[in-house]
Each structure stands twice: as C-alpha cells, then as structure tokens.
Design a protein around this motif. Structure first.
Motif, PDB file in Angstrom:
ATOM      1  N   SER A 202      -1.326   7.155 -15.513  1.00  0.00           N
ATOM      2  CA  SER A 202       0.171   7.545 -14.383  1.00  0.00           C
ATOM      3  C   SER A 202      -0.417   7.865 -13.226  1.00  0.00           C
ATOM      4  N   ASN A 203      -1.679   8.656 -13.076  1.00  0.00           N
ATOM      5  CA  ASN A 203      -2.406   8.976 -12.258  1.00  0.00           C
ATOM      6  C   ASN A 203      -3.005   7.953 -11.617  1.00  0.00           C
ATOM      7  N   ALA A 204      -3.423   7.318 -12.200  1.00  0.00           N
ATOM      8  CA  ALA A 204      -4.229   5.977 -11.878  1.00  0.00           C
ATOM      9  C   ALA A 204      -3.349   4.568 -10.852  1.00  0.00           C
ATOM     10  N   ILE A 205      -1.975   5.076 -11.495  1.00  0.00           N
ATOM     11  CA  ILE A 205      -0.915   4.133 -11.646  1.00  0.00           C
ATOM     12  C   ILE A 205      -0.336   4.574  -9.862  1.00  0.00           C
ATOM     13  N   VAL A 206      -0.302   5.824  -9.793  1.00  0.00           N
ATOM     14  CA  VAL A 206       0.521   6.613  -8.498  1.00  0.00           C
ATOM     15  C   VAL A 206      -0.476   6.190  -7.897  1.00  0.00           C
ATOM     16  N   ALA A 207      -1.998   6.715  -7.419  1.00  0.00           N
ATOM     17  CA  ALA A 207      -3.079   6.514  -6.286  1.00  0.00           C
ATOM     18  C   ALA A 207      -2.653   5.060  -6.132  1.00  0.00           C
ATOM     19  N   ALA A 208      -2.972   4.143  -7.013  1.00  0.00           N
ATOM     20  CA  ALA A 208      -3.402   2.474  -6.733  1.00  0.00           C
ATOM     21  C   ALA A 208      -1.988   2.426  -6.040  1.00  0.00           C
ATOM     22  N   SER A 209      -0.741   2.120  -6.272  1.00  0.00           N
ATOM     23  CA  SER A 209       0.507   2.409  -6.229  1.00  0.00           C
ATOM     24  C   SER A 209       0.634   2.774  -4.411  1.00  0.00           C
ATOM     25  N   ARG A 210      -0.091   3.774  -4.134  1.00  0.00           N
ATOM     26  CA  ARG A 210       0.261   4.418  -2.789  1.00  0.00           C
ATOM     27  C   ARG A 210      -0.503   4.085  -2.193  1.00  0.00           C
ATOM     28  N   ALA A 211      -1.844   3.359  -2.418  1.00  0.00           N
ATOM     29  CA  ALA A 211      -2.679   3.216  -1.286  1.00  0.00           C
ATOM     30  C   ALA A 211      -2.709   2.006  -0.677  1.00  0.00           C
ATOM     31  N   LEU A 212      -1.804   1.106  -1.803  1.00  0.00           N
ATOM     32  CA  LEU A 212      -1.421  -0.494  -1.560  1.00  0.00           C
ATOM     33  C   LEU A 212       0.118   0.222  -0.770  1.00  0.00           C
ATOM     34  N   GLY A 213       0.490   0.372  -0.892  1.00  0.00           N
ATOM     35  CA  GLY A 213       1.968   0.989   0.398  1.00  0.00           C
ATOM     36  C   GLY A 213       0.993   1.146   1.158  1.00  0.00           C
ATOM     37  N   MET A 214      -0.419   1.899   1.104  1.00  0.00           N
ATOM     38  CA  MET A 214      -0.814   2.285   2.686  1.00  0.00           C
ATOM     39  C   MET A 214      -1.210   0.707   3.495  1.00  0.00           C
ATOM     40  N   LEU A 215      -1.923  -0.075   2.798  1.00  0.00           N
ATOM     41  CA  LEU A 215      -2.176  -1.236   3.033  1.00  0.00           C
ATOM     42  C   LEU A 215      -1.606  -2.040   3.848  1.00  0.00           C
ATOM     43  N   LYS A 216       0.068  -1.705   3.369  1.00  0.00           N
ATOM     44  CA  LYS A 216       1.075  -3.145   3.084  1.00  0.00           C
ATOM     45  C   LYS A 216       0.753  -4.058   3.141  1.00  0.00           C
ATOM     46  N   ARG A 232       7.764   7.287 -16.395  1.00  0.00           N
ATOM     47  CA  ARG A 232       7.421   8.365 -15.361  1.00  0.00           C
ATOM     48  C   ARG A 232       7.844   8.391 -14.376  1.00  0.00           C
ATOM     49  N   ASP A 233       8.195   9.723 -14.248  1.00  0.00           N
ATOM     50  CA  ASP A 233       9.338   9.711 -12.481  1.00  0.00           C
ATOM     51  C   ASP A 233       8.460   9.393 -11.427  1.00  0.00           C
ATOM     52  N   GLY A 234       7.112  10.114 -11.671  1.00  0.00           N
ATOM     53  CA  GLY A 234       6.186  10.173 -10.570  1.00  0.00           C
ATOM     54  C   GLY A 234       6.002   8.499 -10.271  1.00  0.00           C
ATOM     55  N   VAL A 235       5.849   8.162 -10.830  1.00  0.00           N
ATOM     56  CA  VAL A 235       5.010   6.232 -10.882  1.00  0.00           C
ATOM     57  C   VAL A 235       6.418   6.139 -10.160  1.00  0.00           C
TER      58      VAL A 235
END
Length: 345
Positions: A202-216, A232-235
C-alpha cells in the motif's frame, strides 16, 4: 597542582585557538575559490567557456570543486544538467566512488551516491541500484534521487520497493524523487497502481499515486478512480488527492462519494479535492459536510465552498444564518470572517 591545571588550560586554549584559525582560513580559502569557480561554471553552462578552462580552475581545489559543482547542478533546470557531464567525468573517479558506495562509512556512501548521479553511464547506474539495498535509509534515498537525475526509469519499481520504509522516511521525499523523473515516469507508475494488490505494498501504491498527481498525469485518472475503492484508508486518501491535483472533471462524482467515507481523513481529502476540481455542482454535498463530526472536514468543506466564488459564498451565508447545526454555523462564520466576508463589527 595549580600549575598543572593552568598549563593544561593554556594548552587547551591554544589548541582551540589554532583550530579556529585553521577553520577560518579554510573558509576564506573556499570562499575565494567559489568566487573564482562559479563565474567559469556559469560561462561554460551558457556556452561562453571551454571545458579545459573550467577543469583548470576546478582542479585547484578538487574537494571543494565537487561541492560547488553539485550545488550548481542542482540549481540548474533538469534538462540542462547534462551539459555538466563532461566536467563531472573529469573530476569524479568512478572506481573510487563505486568502492566508497559499497564499503565506506555512511557519510562517504552518501557522498558517493550523490556524485554518481551526475555520471550518466551504466557502471554508475549499477552501483546506485545496488545502493538501493543499503542498510541506511538516507543512502537509499540519495541513490534513488541520483537514479532520477540520470533518468533511469527502469529503476522506478526498485526505488518504490527500496523506499517502502514509512517509519523511517517521509513519503514526501519519496514522491519528490519519483516526480523528479518528469513525464517519463508515468508508464512505470501507472503499472504500479494498476497491478494486483499483492505485487506492491500500500505504501508503494500511495507513493506512485501521489507522484502521478504531482505530474498531473491525465492517463492516470481512471486507474486512480478505481483506487478510491481500495480497502486501505491511505490509498483512498492519496487517490482522491491525486485526482484533485490532476483536475479532470470526470473524477468529480467518484471523489464526491468519498465525502461519506468512514475515515475522517479520507472525507477531508475528498472535500478538498472537490474544491480543486471546481465541483460547484456538488454544493449540496459540501454543504452537508459542513456538519461533519470532524472539525477538519468541516473546515475543508467551507474552504472548498468559498473557492467556488459567489455560489459557494452564498451557501456559506445561508447555512450560517439558517442551519440548526451549531457546528455548521460556526465553521461558516470562521471561514467567512477569515476571508473578510462576514462583518463582525
């Protein structure tokens, strides 16, 4: 005894004085060298100086030259950094740095991980990938950043696994490293959030999701919408955040559904994302969130409504005047006062 104490104190004072003198001398010497080196580096980066002239200056103080060169490189736009590659190749001894990153003390391994990032060759990349297994998280992070500088997209998935240390590393540092790749990182990041849940944590998915958001990354919208249903709440939270950052209106309805999520943190992120998505058709949903049990959710909802302009402000004023919910009235008053809309005189 008094003479012994006096003599010891005198010696100690002399040692401290001499040490300070050497430090001041070194600082002055380094400052003078920096004043000489920086103009030459700027001229080289702008095509006004030859490589030989830069090397001649930098070799006068090789250790300080590396510090100046690295700081100078970090201050450049990423796409311009390759111009400095010939300079790094002349100053950095590849074999020394590879050996240091494998066997040196933490400080030396960290230094080597940073230096190797500016050598765009397979040997340096291989050493950096190996350093992703370093026992020190700070060395792993530095190696990941250096691989990002080199543009090694094949290292993205190993980086996600290596930095899956939520108790030891701030997710923001990991996300900044991944987003440093730019658009070239999107395919690898997409494959992470689209994979089965057993393949990546889940931590890896969270990091990838946030990076995709930053990259728009617009191509990530549908995969991120699917993550809004993750157990998972965090995801769920980070998927809503990323969708808000990307700003595609197709995400409005799925994100709005999370305003009823069991987790107040997810609800807060959902209403904040609705504000970013300019979801003025969701005024009723945001108005409902003004009475949420969590102050943070109520505040986020009120701020989102205010961001809509006149329609949202009118709703805040209406709720402030007519609602029977004291929490809803209170948060509307807070936000209206904050933005000088409500006259409290």
């Amino acid at each position: 005894m008094a003479l012994v104490v006096f003599a010891a104190s005198f010696v100690l004072l002399a040692v401290i004085t001499i040490e300070r003198w050497f430090k001041q001398r070194r600082r002055k010497k380094n400052a003078a060298f920096e004043r000489e080196a920086l103009p030459v580096l700027r001229a080289f980066s702008e095509g006004r100086a030859k490589e030989e002239a830069v090397i001649k200056v930098l070799l006068k103080n090789r250790s300080e030259a590396m510090n100046i060169l690295i700081l100078f490189a970090h201050g450049m736009e990423p796409e311009l950094r390759p111009k400095l590659a010939p300079i790094f190749e002349k100053l950095v001894v590849l074999g020394e740095e590879v050996l240091a990153i494998e066997q040196g003390q933490v400080k030396r391994r960290l230094m080597a991980a940073e230096r190797l990032g500016f050598l765009s060759n397979d040997a340096s990349a291989a050493a950096l990938v190996k350093a992703l297994d370093d026992e020190a998280p700070v060395v792993r992070l530095c190696a990941a950043r250096s691989l990002s500088i080199q543009g090694r997209t094949d290292a993205i998935k190993p980086i996600l696994r290596a930095l899956d240390l939520p108790a030891e590393l701030d997710h923001r540092r990991e996300v900044e490293t991944l987003s440093g790749y730019g658009e070239s990182a999107v395919p690898a990041l997409l494959s992470v959030i689209e994979s089965s849940r057993r393949k990546y944590s889940s931590n890896a998915i969270v990091a990838a999701s946030r990076a995709l958001g930053m990259l728009k990354a617009e191509e990530a919208v549908q995969p991120l919408i699917k993550l809004l249903q993750h157990p998972r709440d965090g995801v769920r939270l980070c998927a809503a955040r990323a969708l808000g950052d990307i700003g595609d209106p197709v995400a409005i309805s799925p994100v709005a559904a999370l305003a009823d999520d069991p987790s107040w943190r997810v609800r807060r992120r959902a209403v904040k994302a609705m504000g970013k998505l300019n979801a003025d058709e969701q005024v009723p949903k945001l108005s409902e969130a003004l009475g949420d049990s969590s102050w943070w959710v109520r505040f986020a909802a009120a701020q989102a409504l205010y961001s809509f302009g006149s329609s949202g402000i009118s709703e805040l004023e209406r709720v402030q005047r007519t609602s029977s919910d004291k929490n809803a009235r209170g948060i509307c008053s807070e936000v209206l006062e904050e933005h000088a809309v409500l006259d409290t005189n």
